[in-house]
Design an enzyme around this catalytic site. Sequence first.
Site, mmCIF file in Angstrom:
data_model
loop_
_atom_site.group_PDB
_atom_site.id
_atom_site.type_symbol
_atom_site.label_atom_id
_atom_site.label_comp_id
_atom_site.label_asym_id
_atom_site.label_seq_id
_atom_site.Cartn_x
_atom_site.Cartn_y
_atom_site.Cartn_z
ATOM 1 N N LYS A 187 12.127 1.124 2.049
ATOM 2 C CA LYS A 187 12.396 -0.034 2.916
ATOM 3 C C LYS A 187 12.944 -0.039 4.053
ATOM 4 O O LYS A 187 12.868 -0.658 5.192
ATOM 5 C CB LYS A 187 13.077 -1.176 1.937
ATOM 6 N N LYS B 291 1.997 0.477 -4.945
ATOM 7 C CA LYS B 291 2.336 -0.578 -5.907
ATOM 8 C C LYS B 291 1.957 -1.942 -5.378
ATOM 9 O O LYS B 291 1.821 -2.177 -4.222
ATOM 10 C CB LYS B 291 3.771 -0.683 -6.087
ATOM 11 N N LYS C 109 5.058 -8.090 -4.123
ATOM 12 C CA LYS C 109 4.804 -9.363 -3.605
ATOM 13 C C LYS C 109 5.008 -9.504 -2.311
ATOM 14 O O LYS C 109 4.620 -10.549 -1.554
ATOM 15 C CB LYS C 109 5.448 -10.366 -4.405
HETATM 16 P P1 AMP Z 1 10.325 -7.670 -8.140
HETATM 17 O O1 AMP Z 1 9.193 -8.255 -7.638
HETATM 18 O O2 AMP Z 1 10.635 -6.553 -7.271
HETATM 19 O O3 AMP Z 1 11.562 -8.546 -8.256
HETATM 20 O O4 AMP Z 1 10.240 -7.175 -9.583
HETATM 21 C C1 AMP Z 1 10.522 -7.965 -10.790
HETATM 22 C C2 AMP Z 1 9.976 -7.142 -11.879
HETATM 23 O O5 AMP Z 1 8.606 -7.028 -11.870
HETATM 24 C C3 AMP Z 1 10.599 -5.846 -11.915
HETATM 25 O O6 AMP Z 1 10.904 -5.658 -13.395
HETATM 26 C C4 AMP Z 1 9.407 -4.840 -11.346
HETATM 27 O O7 AMP Z 1 9.538 -3.491 -11.869
HETATM 28 C C5 AMP Z 1 8.409 -5.641 -11.887
HETATM 29 N N1 AMP Z 1 7.104 -5.314 -10.974
HETATM 30 C C6 AMP Z 1 6.988 -5.712 -9.718
HETATM 31 N N2 AMP Z 1 5.801 -5.204 -9.281
HETATM 32 C C7 AMP Z 1 5.204 -4.505 -10.129
HETATM 33 C C8 AMP Z 1 4.014 -3.875 -10.309
HETATM 34 N N3 AMP Z 1 3.116 -3.810 -9.240
HETATM 35 N N4 AMP Z 1 3.768 -3.337 -11.352
HETATM 36 C C9 AMP Z 1 4.516 -3.407 -12.510
HETATM 37 N N5 AMP Z 1 5.709 -4.069 -12.415
HETATM 38 C C10 AMP Z 1 6.038 -4.676 -11.202
#
Ligand code: AMP
Length: 332
Positions: free
Chosen positions: A112, A197, A200
Site C-alpha cells: 500500500k 486479490k 474492495k
Molecule cells: P477487508 O476488506 O480488508 O476489511 O477484509 C475483511 C475480511 O475479508 C478479512 O478477513 C479479509 O481477509 C477478507 N477478505 C478480503 N478480501 C478477500 C478476498 N479477496 N478473498 C478472501 N478473503 C478476503
Amino acid sequence: MKRVFSGVKPTGHLTLGNYLGAMRRWSAVDQHEADALFCIVDLHALTVDHDPGRVRRLSRQAATLLLAAGLDPKLCTVFAQSHVDEHARLSYLLECVATDGEMRRMIQYKEKAAVERARGGSVRLSLLTYPVLMAADILAYGTDEVPVGDDQAQHVELARDLAVRFNQRYGHTFVVPRATLPKVATRVMNLQEPTSKMGKSDDVGPGIVYLLDEPEVIRKKVMRAVTDSGRDVAYDREARPGVSNLLEILAACGSGNPEALAGVYESYGSLKKDTAEAVVELLRPVQQRHKELCADPAYVEGVLQEGAAKAREMARPRVDAAYRAIGLLPAM
Ligand code: AMP
Ligand code: TRP
C-alpha cells in the site's frame, strides 16, 4: 466458550471476497460456536486518503450488510471500533512492545505504501502502525480465534508475537490468538486480474463482484472473467489462475471442491455460466435482507450502540490490567 473476533474495514463496498473469505463463516459458524465479536474497523479506514462522508456511509453500509449476511445481535456482538476507546488505548501500549522493523516487514504495508508513493502522495504514519491497532483489536478481548482471509494471516501472526512478548516481559495478560482460514476461497482473486486479490478499494472494478451488484451485473462480470490460455478446465492456481479462481468461487458457493469440479466441465463457457448463477443465488438472500434493513436504519443504529456497550465491558478489564502490568499508575 472460545472467544472469536474479526473485523471489516469501511474503505469500499464489500465484495464477494469479503463474503467468501470471512463474513459467511462468521454467520454460519462462528456466532453459533463462540462468544463472537464482529467489528466495523472504522479507525483503520483513516490510514489512507479518505473522505469523511464516505467513511460514514460505508460504515453504516458495512454494518447493515453484516446483519444482512446473517449476523444475529442476539448471538454475537456487532459494533464500530471507534465507539470503544479501549482499542486505541491498548494500541499505544502495543506500540511500546512492537518494533519499527516488524512494522516495515508487513507485506500489506509495503504494497500500500508503494501505491501511495507511486501516486505521488505521502504515506500516513497510521498505515505503518495499523497492524498494531489490529493486534489491539484482537488482544483486548482475550480472543482465541480470528476468522480472516489469507491476506490477514501475517497481521494475526504479529498479534500473536506481541501477545507472547508482552506476557513474557510484563506478566501474563493476553490470550495468544490464532488465525482461522477458510478451506476454499481463502483468497478470491480479481476476475480481470486473477493474480491479484479481489480487493474492495482496487481500481479494476469490472473484476470485482460487489455484494450489492444487481444479478445482471454479476453475470456480466463473471462471464467476462479473464481465463487462461489452455482450453481444458484444470485446477492449478499457479499455471491456471483465472480458471482456478472460478472453480474456487463455484466450490465455495456450494459444497464441492475445486479439483473435483474441474473434472465436471469441458468448457470455460459452461463453468462461467454455472459460477455466475451460483454467485447470484448465493447473494440473493443477502441482498433481499439488506433491502429490508435499509428501511429500518434505527434498528441498525441500535445494534451498533448496544454492541459498543457490550464490547466496552468486555475489553476494559484486560486493557486496564495491561496498563498496570506495563508500569503505569492505577487511575484510582
Ligand atoms: P477487508 O476488506 O480488508 O476489511 O477484509 C475483511 C475480511 O475479508 C478479512 O478477513 C479479509 O481477509 C477478507 N477478505 C478480503 N478480501 C478477500 C478476498 N479477496 N478473498 C478472501 N478473503 C478476503
Ligand atoms: N486488517 C483487517 C483487514 O484489512 C481488518 C481488521 C482490523 C481485522 N482489525 C481486525 C480483522 C481484527 C480481524 C481482527 O481485513
